[in-house]
Design an enzyme around this catalytic site. Structure first.
Site, short mmCIF file in Angstrom:
data_model
loop_
_atom_site.label_atom_id
_atom_site.label_comp_id
_atom_site.label_asym_id
_atom_site.label_seq_id
_atom_site.Cartn_x
_atom_site.Cartn_y
_atom_site.Cartn_z
CG HIS A 9 -8.07 27.29 14.17
ND1 HIS A 9 -7.89 27.39 12.81
CD2 HIS A 9 -6.95 27.85 14.71
CE1 HIS A 9 -6.74 27.99 12.55
NE2 HIS A 9 -6.16 28.28 13.68
CG ASP A 41 -11.23 28.97 11.55
OD1 ASP A 41 -10.49 29.06 12.57
OD2 ASP A 41 -11.13 28.05 10.72
CD GLU A 80 -9.60 24.91 10.84
OE1 GLU A 80 -10.02 25.85 11.55
OE2 GLU A 80 -8.81 25.09 9.90
P1 PGA Z 1 -1.46 33.06 14.06
O1 PGA Z 1 -2.29 31.70 14.10
O2 PGA Z 1 -0.79 33.18 15.40
O3 PGA Z 1 -0.45 32.86 12.98
O4 PGA Z 1 -2.42 34.15 13.80
C1 PGA Z 1 -3.07 31.46 15.23
C2 PGA Z 1 -3.69 30.08 15.13
O5 PGA Z 1 -3.98 29.63 14.01
O6 PGA Z 1 -3.89 29.46 16.17
#
Ligand code: PGA
Length: 260
Positions: free
Chosen positions: A138, A136, A143
């Site tokens: 973030h 998304d 967020e």
């Molecule tokens: P991920 O998460 O490396 O497990 O894809 C990335 C994030 O949420 O910043």
């Protein structure tokens, strides 16, 4: 933003590790901002390899992690304390007193967050901030709709992030709703940002963050405003970038003095 596209996550992680090793070489008491999640695992493995095989010295390095779940104790297997110890800290010669990770068990969270910000300032600020990106958009756990000027604080995760992180907890319903995260303003104060993104499920967020408008609805897009932001991508994460060929040409033709 400098966009560096490599064929595989391994190659992109190796390159990012070499850049970070160079920063530590030039400044042995560097302050690193660290990220968790699946994305930086190979980067940490490469930094561990550089420590074990090439003597990369972490003894004077200070670290600040981006985030932690509220209510998880450091020994919970899904905590970011546990993650960092498992993937990085227990393999290198870092001074445990120089490790900082948000305390998800803090009884007074606003006061803890203010102190975390003060501690970063007291260490002279973050030299290089490692970042992943959520599907998304973030960064940290900021967020969509997070203030682009935000500081370390409590945040509420979106349903999408809780679903993305469900494997760590054995189900989305077990993922905490609340986290402590460094703010977008905190991240932007770092002297350099290194964003890592691998895999097709990141392609949309990368496209919007690198080539779309700067907006709080896609928090990583704020890196367009950072003077030294570098995105290390594999081919699939870069697959929706309209200027991918241009970014590749730029990287391939960097003068020697600009290489990592
Ligand atoms: P991920 O998460 O490396 O497990 O894809 C990335 C994030 O949420 O910043």
């Amino acid at each position: 933003m400098e966009v560096i596209i490599q064929p595989t996550p391994e190659e992109a992680s190796r390159l990012a590790a070499r850049l970070i090793a160079g920063i530590i070489g030039a400044k042995p008491d560097a302050v690193l901002g660290l990220a968790t999640g699946r994305t930086p695992v190979m980067l940490y493995a490469e930094l561990v390899r550089l420590h074990q095989r090439e003597g990369l010295d972490f003894s004077r390095v200070t670290t600040f992690n981006l985030d932690e779940y509220v209510g998880l104790s450091p020994d919970h297997p899904a905590s970011y304390h546990a993650f960092m110890h498992e993937h990085f800290f227990r393999h290198i010669n870092i001074d445990p007193g120089r490790i900082h990770i948000p305390d998800g068990m803090a009884s007074d969270i606003p006061s803890f967050c203010a102190t975390y910000e003060e501690d970063i300032r007291a260490e002279g600020g973050i030299d290089v901030q490692i970042l992943g990106i959520g599907t998304d958009g973030h960064v940290g756990f900021n967020e969509p709709s997070s203030s682009l000027a935000s500081r370390t604080r409590i945040k509420t995760l979106t349903a999408r992030t809780r679903s993305d992180n469900a494997p760590d907890f054995g189900g989305a319903d077990k993922v905490p709703h609340h986290v402590i995260t460094a703010g977008i303003g905190t991240i932007m104060d770092s002297r350099m940002c290194i964003l890592l993104a691998f895999g097709e499920n990141k392609a949309d967020a990368i496209n919007r963050s690198v080539e779309g408008p700067v907006t709080a609805m896609m928090p990583a897009s704020v890196l367009q405003m950072h003077p030294v932001a570098k995105a290390f991508l594999d081919g699939t994460a870069a697959s929706k970038l309209s200027r991918a060929n241009y970014y590749k040409w730029v990287y391939d033709h960097k003068p020697e003095w600009q290489r990592f």
